[in-house]
Design an enzyme around this catalytic site. Structure first.
Site, PDB file in Angstrom:
ATOM      1  N   GLU A 318      29.055  24.106  78.504  1.00  0.00           N
ATOM      2  CA  GLU A 318      27.933  24.383  77.976  1.00  0.00           C
ATOM      3  C   GLU A 318      28.141  24.794  76.454  1.00  0.00           C
ATOM      4  O   GLU A 318      28.696  26.351  76.657  1.00  0.00           O
ATOM      5  CB  GLU A 318      26.092  25.741  78.546  1.00  0.00           C
ATOM      6  CG  GLU A 318      24.938  25.826  78.125  1.00  0.00           C
ATOM      7  CD  GLU A 318      25.248  26.875  77.099  1.00  0.00           C
ATOM      8  OE1 GLU A 318      25.107  26.338  75.802  1.00  0.00           O
ATOM      9  OE2 GLU A 318      24.794  27.342  76.888  1.00  0.00           O
ATOM     10  N   CYS A 352      22.579  29.366  71.578  1.00  0.00           N
ATOM     11  CA  CYS A 352      23.054  28.501  71.438  1.00  0.00           C
ATOM     12  C   CYS A 352      22.424  27.335  71.516  1.00  0.00           C
ATOM     13  O   CYS A 352      21.761  26.193  70.686  1.00  0.00           O
ATOM     14  CB  CYS A 352      24.318  27.994  72.759  1.00  0.00           C
ATOM     15  SG  CYS A 352      22.850  28.449  74.894  1.00  0.00           S
TER      16      CYS A 352
END
Length: 545
Positions: A318, A352
């Site tokens: 990720e 993020c």
């Protein structure tokens, strides 16, 4: 001095020579480690000149400054390298404590224990493994206030968000515990008379979980819970920037193990920290791991993929994001402004899936910009416990300089600063909430992840143009659209090329969903039933009667 508010009267208990500590010592001896490696040189800020870590419990070492070793074999042990890293409070630059710089030998021992522990752990029924997750959740709840205090200090995270992270950690363990009976195999019809074909899910084996600095506890749970439920063992590497809260949690886990409250076999979970170039590299180049799950930057993810290729190790990554927000003419303007500002200033923009760029339809562009700039200006930057503070410091001086450099280059290229644009003088590594207009679609500020409270706003004409601009990115993690038009929502659902799309809401994922990026934002994903399946191999058994 530190700004910690944790009660300094911590529980104290002696560390008995349990199996984990003995195994660690024997393994270290087998690696020909000199005996003085178990005695760490004290840092320069004034404790005893030498410290024998193995003679104290983890929690005994926790105040007023914490000096953790690695957590291997169910106990806190010294690194096999005497070098340490000082951990800073970003809000006031005080030193909170030290952790090991880490070395390849630390990684090798943790991985060896994980490999040895995995077969027996996998034989425990899923309900038994789930019981351990429930026990870990209970530990999290018992030390909740300490963990919240630690996150506030170590990360300059405002208390409300720190509270959410700790509570979500406990819930995450419980959610996966509840999935103990939810994953199933299949019976597939055969072409042969009397044959049955079974499709099984078998644990991958040993997992390495590499955690980022922005949500150390939540991502720790994200790496550990599904892996343990699947029957895997885990070696977690905590970020060297924010390792203390994770080690504090493991100190409480250690005590709970000794008190018989947590049934975690030694070697099933280890937590190490240190520099990525040393211990991180050793974890990812080793032939032992069967999966490497990492949350972090694109560059680090690419390096991990190269290292994993040598042993064909599975990866789940990720990585970065550059989330676009599309605001259509028919959007509920105030709600869109509130959602996008909240999605930008949360943890100073260091998330993020934060909103990173905004595309506003020309009919409402001026009205949106006026409200948006006013809301960004009004966002309150303050200390973690300051009343009304919405965000605090960036994580480090280097990171603030990176954000400032991106803004300066954007302005030099023709962008206009509508608000902010520079650092906040005084304590911490703070940066003003910043709105930029006039940036080109091809510019760095529009194309590269900022990871700070800075956002460019661009104008578009048609919905097709908005889709094209939003999809014009090397990233593919999160996106959003604000509109009342069902046809636009359906097209966005299908045509926005991102792992997540939020419709008329704030950017933040649900743990029962699936957090996964496309393109350079990653491979694989986490959360929910699909996140659990990352930790299984598929095995087909053909039985001829």
């Amino acid at each position: 001095t530190s700004s910690r508010k944790t009660n300094n009267k911590q529980p104290s208990f002696g560390l008995s020579p349990n199996r984990g500590a003995m195994v660690y010592f024997l393994l270290a001896s087998a690696l020909f480690v000199p005996t003085n490696a178990f005695v760490s040189q004290a840092p320069a800020f004034g404790v005893a000149s030498r410290r024998t870590y193995a003679s104290k419990s983890s929690i005994e070492m926790a105040n007023p400054q914490v000096h953790f070793g690695q957590w291997i074999g169910n106990t806190n042990v010294p690194s096999l390298d005497a070098e340490t890293i000082s951990v800073e409070n970003p809000n006031d630059q005080s030193i909170l404590g030290t952790v090991p710089a880490g070395c390849a030998a630390d990684a090798e021992i943790a991985l060896k224990l994980a490999r040895e522990a995995q077969p027996a752990w996998a034989k425990i029924p899923s309900s038994g493994r789930a019981a351990v997750l429930t026990q870990l959740a209970a530990v999290c709840r018992e030390c909740r206030d300490e963990l919240i205090d630690s996150l506030c200090d170590e990360q300059a995270k405002v208390r409300g968000l720190a509270t959410v992270e700790v509570d979500c950690m406990a819930v995450y363990f419980e959610r996966y515990a509840a999935m103990a009976h939810s994953y199933e195999g299949e019976i597939v019809q055969s072409d042969n008379v009397g044959e049955t074909i079974y499709v099984h899910h078998a644990p991958v084996g040993v997992s390495v979980g590499i955690c980022p600095w922005n949500f150390p506890l939540f991502v720790f749970a994200r790496k550990v819970a599904p892996a343990l439920l699947a029957g895997c063992t885990v070696v977690v590497k905590s970020s060297e920037l924010t390792p203390l809260t994770t080690f504090l949690f493991m100190a409480h886990v250690e005590r709970a193990i000794q008190e018989g409250k947590v049934d975690l076999p030694a070697g099933v979970v280890s937590v190490v920290t240190g520099y990525g170039s040393t211990i991180g590299e050793a974890l990812c180049t080793s032939p032992v791991p069967d999966i490497i799950s990492m949350t972090g930057s694109v560059a680090t993810g690419q390096r991990i993929m190269r290292n994993a290729a040598a042993h064909m190790t599975k990866v789940s990554l990720e990585l970065g994001g550059k989330a676009p927000c599309i605001v259509m003419d028919d959007a509920r303007l105030d709600e869109a402004v509130d959602a996008i500002v909240s999605s930008r200033v949360i943890y100073s923009g260091q998330v993020c899936n934060c909103a990173e760029r905004v595309y506003v339809q020309e009919g409402i562009y001026d009205a949106f910009l006026e409200k948006f700039v006013a809301k960004m200006k009004a966002s309150v930057c303050g200390a973690p416990d300051e009343e009304g503070a919405e965000f605090c410091s960036l994580i480090s001086s280097d990171h603030r300089e990176k954000v400032r450099g991106m803004v300066d280059r954007a302005v030099a290229a023709g962008a206009v600063v509508e608000c902010g644009g520079n650092v906040i003088e005084g304590e911490g590594y703070r940066f003003k909430p910043t709105v930029l207009t006039g940036a080109a679609q091809s510019s760095e500020i529009v194309q590269k992840e900022i990871f700070g409270p800075v956002i460019p706003v661009l104008k578009f004409g048609t919905f097709d143009e908005a889709l094209a601009l939003a999809n014009d990115s090397e990233y593919g993690l999160a996106s959003s659209i604000f509109t009342e038009n069902y046809r636009f929502i359906e097209r966005a659902r299908n045509e926005l090329l991102f792992g997540e799309t939020y419709v008329n809401r704030f950017h933040f994922e649900a743990m029962q969903g699936f957090h996964a990026g496309w393109r350079k934002s990653g491979i694989g994903g986490a959360d929910g039933k699909h996140g659990l399946m990352e930790y299984f191999n598929t095995k087909v058994v053909y039985v001829q009667s």
